[in-house]
Design a protein around this motif. Structure first.
Motif, short mmCIF file in Angstrom:
data_model
loop_
_atom_site.label_atom_id
_atom_site.label_comp_id
_atom_site.label_asym_id
_atom_site.label_seq_id
_atom_site.Cartn_x
_atom_site.Cartn_y
_atom_site.Cartn_z
N TRP A 60 -19.65 16.37 31.18
CA TRP A 60 -18.19 16.31 31.01
C TRP A 60 -17.79 16.62 29.57
O TRP A 60 -16.83 17.35 29.34
CB TRP A 60 -17.63 14.95 31.46
N TYR A 61 -18.56 16.11 28.60
CA TYR A 61 -18.21 16.38 27.20
C TYR A 61 -18.58 17.81 26.82
O TYR A 61 -17.91 18.42 25.99
CB TYR A 61 -18.86 15.35 26.26
N GLY A 62 -19.62 18.36 27.46
CA GLY A 62 -19.97 19.76 27.22
C GLY A 62 -18.85 20.68 27.67
O GLY A 62 -18.53 21.66 27.00
N ALA A 63 -18.24 20.35 28.81
CA ALA A 63 -17.12 21.15 29.33
C ALA A 63 -15.93 21.09 28.39
O ALA A 63 -15.22 22.08 28.19
CB ALA A 63 -16.73 20.67 30.72
N ILE A 64 -15.69 19.93 27.77
CA ILE A 64 -14.58 19.80 26.82
C ILE A 64 -14.85 20.67 25.58
O ILE A 64 -13.98 21.42 25.14
CB ILE A 64 -14.36 18.32 26.43
N PHE A 65 -16.06 20.58 25.02
CA PHE A 65 -16.39 21.37 23.82
C PHE A 65 -16.44 22.87 24.13
O PHE A 65 -16.22 23.70 23.24
CB PHE A 65 -17.71 20.91 23.21
N TYR A 66 -16.76 23.20 25.37
CA TYR A 66 -16.84 24.61 25.78
C TYR A 66 -15.44 25.24 25.93
O TYR A 66 -15.31 26.45 25.95
CB TYR A 66 -17.60 24.70 27.12
N GLY A 67 -14.41 24.43 26.01
CA GLY A 67 -13.05 24.89 26.29
C GLY A 67 -12.57 26.10 25.49
O GLY A 67 -12.10 27.08 26.08
N GLY A 122 -4.00 22.14 25.31
CA GLY A 122 -4.12 22.08 26.77
C GLY A 122 -4.98 23.19 27.33
O GLY A 122 -5.81 22.97 28.22
N GLU A 123 -4.79 24.41 26.82
CA GLU A 123 -5.60 25.54 27.28
C GLU A 123 -7.07 25.31 26.97
O GLU A 123 -7.94 25.68 27.75
CB GLU A 123 -5.12 26.85 26.64
N PHE A 124 -7.36 24.70 25.82
CA PHE A 124 -8.75 24.43 25.45
C PHE A 124 -9.39 23.39 26.36
O PHE A 124 -10.61 23.27 26.41
CB PHE A 124 -8.84 23.98 24.00
N LEU A 125 -8.58 22.64 27.10
CA LEU A 125 -9.10 21.64 28.03
C LEU A 125 -9.21 22.16 29.46
O LEU A 125 -9.62 21.43 30.36
CB LEU A 125 -8.23 20.38 28.00
N MET A 126 -8.87 23.44 29.67
CA MET A 126 -8.88 23.99 31.03
C MET A 126 -10.28 23.97 31.64
O MET A 126 -10.43 23.68 32.84
CB MET A 126 -8.36 25.43 31.05
N ALA A 127 -11.30 24.25 30.87
CA ALA A 127 -12.66 24.26 31.41
C ALA A 127 -13.06 22.89 31.94
O ALA A 127 -13.84 22.79 32.89
CB ALA A 127 -13.66 24.72 30.34
N PHE A 128 -12.50 21.83 31.34
CA PHE A 128 -12.79 20.48 31.82
C PHE A 128 -11.92 20.14 33.04
O PHE A 128 -12.44 19.82 34.11
CB PHE A 128 -12.55 19.46 30.71
N PHE A 129 -10.60 20.22 32.89
CA PHE A 129 -9.70 19.75 33.94
C PHE A 129 -9.68 20.66 35.17
O PHE A 129 -9.66 20.19 36.30
CB PHE A 129 -8.28 19.58 33.41
N ALA A 130 -9.65 21.98 34.95
CA ALA A 130 -9.47 22.90 36.08
C ALA A 130 -10.79 23.32 36.72
O ALA A 130 -10.79 23.85 37.83
CB ALA A 130 -8.70 24.14 35.63
N VAL A 131 -11.90 23.09 36.02
CA VAL A 131 -13.20 23.54 36.57
C VAL A 131 -14.17 22.38 36.75
O VAL A 131 -14.60 22.09 37.85
CB VAL A 131 -13.83 24.65 35.68
N TRP A 132 -14.51 21.71 35.64
CA TRP A 132 -15.55 20.67 35.73
C TRP A 132 -15.17 19.57 36.70
O TRP A 132 -15.99 19.15 37.53
CB TRP A 132 -15.83 20.08 34.35
N THR A 133 -13.93 19.07 36.61
CA THR A 133 -13.54 17.94 37.45
C THR A 133 -13.67 18.23 38.94
O THR A 133 -13.99 17.34 39.72
CB THR A 133 -12.08 17.50 37.17
#
Length: 197
Positions: A60-67, A122-133
């Motif tokens: 989950w934290y990798g997805a946030i940093f990957y954003g 918000g866009e930088f969090l897309m990989a977490f919210f729109a994909v990882w979750t």
């Protein structure tokens, strides 16, 4: 926007395009680039060709940093392999975003400066919210994305986490996903449903 990706807004072609274009400026990212990668995500779900889905296999934290990398790559890939129409739309949206940001910072409009900063975050969090979750731990059956049951959770997320249902029937508008979920539950009660949150 998501309904616009799948041409299920119920509007004509121009209004669908205008919705994507205007939201690009408001959200500080080319929405046609997001659309291009989202359509590929449905076609190549969680495979090597799926740029949008790359963060699904991360922590989950990798997805946030990957954003930030995710946002850069979806624009790059669209410009590299998208057809002429996609490339034209992405370039027009990026130009409009640049003009909007220049005007906002040149005239120092405080509430719009705040808006731009929040949208980029918000866009930088897309990989977490729109994909990882919605896709983590589904690699064995990528077509069976996670879903969300429970009234208040779906109200605060505008039914966007009915992702299993969306992957099974991508053209169904978001507003109809709760009804689709009820029908799937009736017909296939044995279908495994992993919660989003």
């Amino acid at each position: 926007m998501h309904n616009g990706f799948h041409n299920s807004l119920g509007t004509n072609r121009f209004l669908t395009w205008f919705t994507l274009f205007s939201n690009s400026v408001l959200m500080m990212a080319s929405i046609h680039a997001v659309k291009f990668n989202h359509i590929r995500h449905h076609k190549y779900c969680l495979s090597e060709e799926d740029c949008e889905g790359k963060s699904a296999g991360m922590s989950w934290y990798g997805a946030i940093f990957y954003g930030p990398v995710h946002m850069f790559l979806i624009h790059k890939i669209t410009l590299q392999i998208g057809n002429r129409k996609y490339v034209r739309n992405v370039l027009a949206e990026l130009a409009a975003i640049a003009v909007f940001a220049f005007i906002v910072f040149y005239f120092k409009i405080p509430f719009l400066i705040y808006h731009i900063i929040i949208m980029i975050a918000g866009e930088f969090l897309m990989a977490f919210f729109a994909v990882w979750t919605v896709h983590h731990d589904t690699e064995e059956h990528p077509e069976l994305a996670r879903t969300q049951r429970g009234g208040w959770k779906n109200k605060i997320t505008f039914s966007m986490f009915y992702h299993l249902e969306h992957h099974l029937f991508p053209a169904v508008p978001t507003i109809k996903l709760p009804e689709l979920a009820r029908r799937i539950d009736q017909v296939l009660p044995e279908l495994e449903k992993k919660n989003t949150f």
